[in-house]
Design an enzyme around this catalytic site. Sequence first.
Site, PDB file in Angstrom:
ATOM      1  N   SER A 137       0.872  -1.175   0.000  1.00 16.75           N
ATOM      2  CA  SER A 137       0.000   0.000   0.000  1.00 16.75           C
ATOM      3  C   SER A 137       0.909   1.224   0.000  1.00 16.75           C
ATOM      4  O   SER A 137       2.076   1.134   0.390  1.00 16.75           O
ATOM      5  CB  SER A 137      -0.827  -0.002   1.284  1.00 16.75           C
ATOM      6  OG  SER A 137      -1.451   1.241   1.495  1.00 16.75           O
ATOM      7  N   TYR A 150      -1.121  -0.854  10.320  1.00 19.46           N
ATOM      8  CA  TYR A 150      -1.248  -1.180   8.892  1.00 19.46           C
ATOM      9  C   TYR A 150       0.018  -0.763   8.154  1.00 19.46           C
ATOM     10  O   TYR A 150       0.585  -1.535   7.365  1.00 19.46           O
ATOM     11  CB  TYR A 150      -2.481  -0.467   8.338  1.00 19.46           C
ATOM     12  CG  TYR A 150      -2.788  -0.773   6.889  1.00 19.46           C
ATOM     13  CD1 TYR A 150      -3.223  -2.032   6.494  1.00 19.46           C
ATOM     14  CD2 TYR A 150      -2.678   0.210   5.906  1.00 19.46           C
ATOM     15  CE1 TYR A 150      -3.519  -2.307   5.157  1.00 19.46           C
ATOM     16  CE2 TYR A 150      -2.977  -0.045   4.572  1.00 19.46           C
ATOM     17  CZ  TYR A 150      -3.393  -1.314   4.204  1.00 19.46           C
ATOM     18  OH  TYR A 150      -3.684  -1.578   2.882  1.00 19.46           O
TER      19      TYR A 150
HETATM   20  N1  LIG Z   1      -8.817  -0.650  -0.544  1.00 20.10           N
HETATM   21  C1  LIG Z   1      -7.833   0.223  -0.418  1.00 20.10           C
HETATM   22  O1  LIG Z   1      -8.052   1.437  -0.326  1.00 20.10           O
HETATM   23  C2  LIG Z   1      -6.399  -0.271  -0.432  1.00 20.10           C
HETATM   24  C3  LIG Z   1      -5.374   0.667  -0.569  1.00 20.10           C
HETATM   25  C4  LIG Z   1      -4.055   0.225  -0.611  1.00 20.10           C
HETATM   26  C5  LIG Z   1      -3.763  -1.121  -0.495  1.00 20.10           C
HETATM   27  N2  LIG Z   1      -4.782  -2.001  -0.356  1.00 20.10           N
HETATM   28  C6  LIG Z   1      -4.418  -3.422  -0.262  1.00 20.10           C
HETATM   29  O2  LIG Z   1      -4.905  -4.092  -1.422  1.00 20.10           O
HETATM   30  C7  LIG Z   1      -5.240  -5.450  -1.090  1.00 20.10           C
HETATM   31  C8  LIG Z   1      -6.672  -5.732  -1.526  1.00 20.10           C
HETATM   32  O3  LIG Z   1      -7.512  -4.842  -0.824  1.00 20.10           O
HETATM   33  P1  LIG Z   1      -9.085  -4.752  -1.064  1.00 20.10           P
HETATM   34  O4  LIG Z   1      -9.467  -3.364  -0.736  1.00 20.10           O
HETATM   35  O5  LIG Z   1      -9.426  -5.365  -2.360  1.00 20.10           O
HETATM   36  O6  LIG Z   1      -9.597  -5.708   0.150  1.00 20.10           O
HETATM   37  P2  LIG Z   1     -11.047  -6.209   0.519  1.00 20.10           P
HETATM   38  O7  LIG Z   1     -12.082  -5.609  -0.354  1.00 20.10           O
HETATM   39  O8  LIG Z   1     -11.168  -6.044   2.003  1.00 20.10           O
HETATM   40  O9  LIG Z   1     -10.945  -7.788   0.172  1.00 20.10           O
HETATM   41  C9  LIG Z   1     -10.061  -8.575   0.928  1.00 20.10           C
HETATM   42  C10 LIG Z   1      -9.949  -9.955   0.326  1.00 20.10           C
HETATM   43  O10 LIG Z   1      -8.960 -10.674   1.060  1.00 20.10           O
HETATM   44  C11 LIG Z   1      -9.524 -11.854   1.629  1.00 20.10           C
HETATM   45  N3  LIG Z   1      -8.853 -12.100   2.893  1.00 20.10           N
HETATM   46  C12 LIG Z   1      -8.690 -11.258   3.928  1.00 20.10           C
HETATM   47  N4  LIG Z   1      -7.979 -11.835   4.901  1.00 20.10           N
HETATM   48  C13 LIG Z   1      -7.698 -13.091   4.481  1.00 20.10           C
HETATM   49  C14 LIG Z   1      -7.018 -14.181   5.038  1.00 20.10           C
HETATM   50  N5  LIG Z   1      -6.487 -14.127   6.257  1.00 20.10           N
HETATM   51  N6  LIG Z   1      -6.906 -15.329   4.320  1.00 20.10           N
HETATM   52  C15 LIG Z   1      -7.443 -15.425   3.073  1.00 20.10           C
HETATM   53  N7  LIG Z   1      -8.106 -14.408   2.491  1.00 20.10           N
HETATM   54  C16 LIG Z   1      -8.237 -13.269   3.201  1.00 20.10           C
HETATM   55  C17 LIG Z   1     -11.003 -11.570   1.735  1.00 20.10           C
HETATM   56  O11 LIG Z   1     -11.760 -12.775   1.833  1.00 20.10           O
HETATM   57  P3  LIG Z   1     -13.274 -12.773   2.437  1.00 20.10           P
HETATM   58  O12 LIG Z   1     -14.161 -12.102   1.422  1.00 20.10           O
HETATM   59  O13 LIG Z   1     -13.612 -14.209   2.585  1.00 20.10           O
HETATM   60  O14 LIG Z   1     -13.208 -12.039   3.738  1.00 20.10           O
HETATM   61  C18 LIG Z   1     -11.204 -10.790   0.424  1.00 20.10           C
HETATM   62  O15 LIG Z   1     -11.249 -11.689  -0.663  1.00 20.10           O
HETATM   63  C19 LIG Z   1      -5.000  -5.592   0.409  1.00 20.10           C
HETATM   64  O16 LIG Z   1      -3.733  -6.146   0.646  1.00 20.10           O
HETATM   65  C20 LIG Z   1      -5.037  -4.154   0.899  1.00 20.10           C
HETATM   66  O17 LIG Z   1      -4.333  -3.988   2.106  1.00 20.10           O
HETATM   67  C21 LIG Z   1      -6.084  -1.638  -0.322  1.00 20.10           C
END
Ligand SMILES: NC(=O)c1ccc[n+]([C@@H]2O[C@H](COP(=O)([O-])OP(=O)(O)OC[C@H]3O[C@@H](n4cnc5c(N)ncnc54)[C@H](OP(=O)(O)O)[C@@H]3O)[C@@H](O)[C@H]2O)c1
Length: 242
Positions: A137, A150
């Site tokens: 991130s 985080y």
């Molecule tokens: N969204 C943002 O603004 C943002 C910004 C920068 C970086 N990121 C990073 O980008 C990545 C994707 O983020 P996102 O926003 O798409 O996340 P999200 O919408 O919260 O989706 C998270 C996904 O990860 C799965 N997951 C979470 N913990 C897990 C575990 N322990 N084992 C297996 N699967 C797990 C969830 O499964 P379930 O559906 O079953 O819970 C879901 O498929 C993350 O690493 C996040 O930190 C996000």
Amino acid sequence: MNRVVVITGASRGLGLELARKFIKAGDKVFGISRTRKHWAAARRSVGSKNFELSCGDMTSEKKVRELLTKIARRARRIDILVNNAGYCGPLARIEKIFPAELMEHLKQNLLSAFLMCKYAIPLMVKQDRALILNVSSMAGTRAVPRLFPYSAAKSGVLALSQSVAKENDGTGLRCLTVCPGGMNTEMRRELFGAEDAAKQQTPEFVAGVVEQIVDNKIEVLSGGHIVIRHGKITGIFPPPAA
Ligand SMILES: NC(=O)c1ccc[n+]([C@@H]2O[C@H](COP(=O)([O-])OP(=O)(O)OC[C@H]3O[C@@H](n4cnc5c(N)ncnc54)[C@H](OP(=O)(O)O)[C@@H]3O)[C@@H](O)[C@H]2O)c1
């Protein structure tokens, strides 16, 4: 393209968009999520038998080993591994953060990616070419106040990629880090609300950049990282000098 791709956190958000891109390109995608809650919608949105979902908590060493063994038996190779699953808890000042919350962030964001690397590398390094993409991130490139757990965990993800890259230098295995800024996903909605999330870049855009990296249209050196913010690439950084 017929590549074998493994994506953690593939049931929604960025992971699901990545799965859609790889499937469209003709790849086989093994997606992993913690629960089955979003599977029906994910399957509908991808619409291909080449998208296979498995359930497992990537913070469990036993589960990671079990899933990777199953995939290796089936596919015999992993061309691309995307460690995308992550977690971001509530905003809080350092004085208000419980040690358990810090540990949870380290487990969900860093331990999970470390375990996947640990058990996928022995297979991937034997191949002519393989790529590990760790999703960090912008918060991992510089600390965000009230998001210390985080930021700390995500900066650890950069260290993980740099270590994997250096340890496998001279082989066909490359490893790099993708650092998105805010994206319009459930994670952002839970943290800052729907109105704020709607103003963020789309996960489709970030997945499109990742697609260009794997297709060698954007060059990020092994051990390096790319920052994607407000729908733009704002920086591509080489690995630090030895
Ligand atoms: N969204 C943002 O603004 C943002 C910004 C920068 C970086 N990121 C990073 O980008 C990545 C994707 O983020 P996102 O926003 O798409 O996340 P999200 O919408 O919260 O989706 C998270 C996904 O990860 C799965 N997951 C979470 N913990 C897990 C575990 N322990 N084992 C297996 N699967 C797990 C969830 O499964 P379930 O559906 O079953 O819970 C879901 O498929 C993350 O690493 C996040 O930190 C996000």
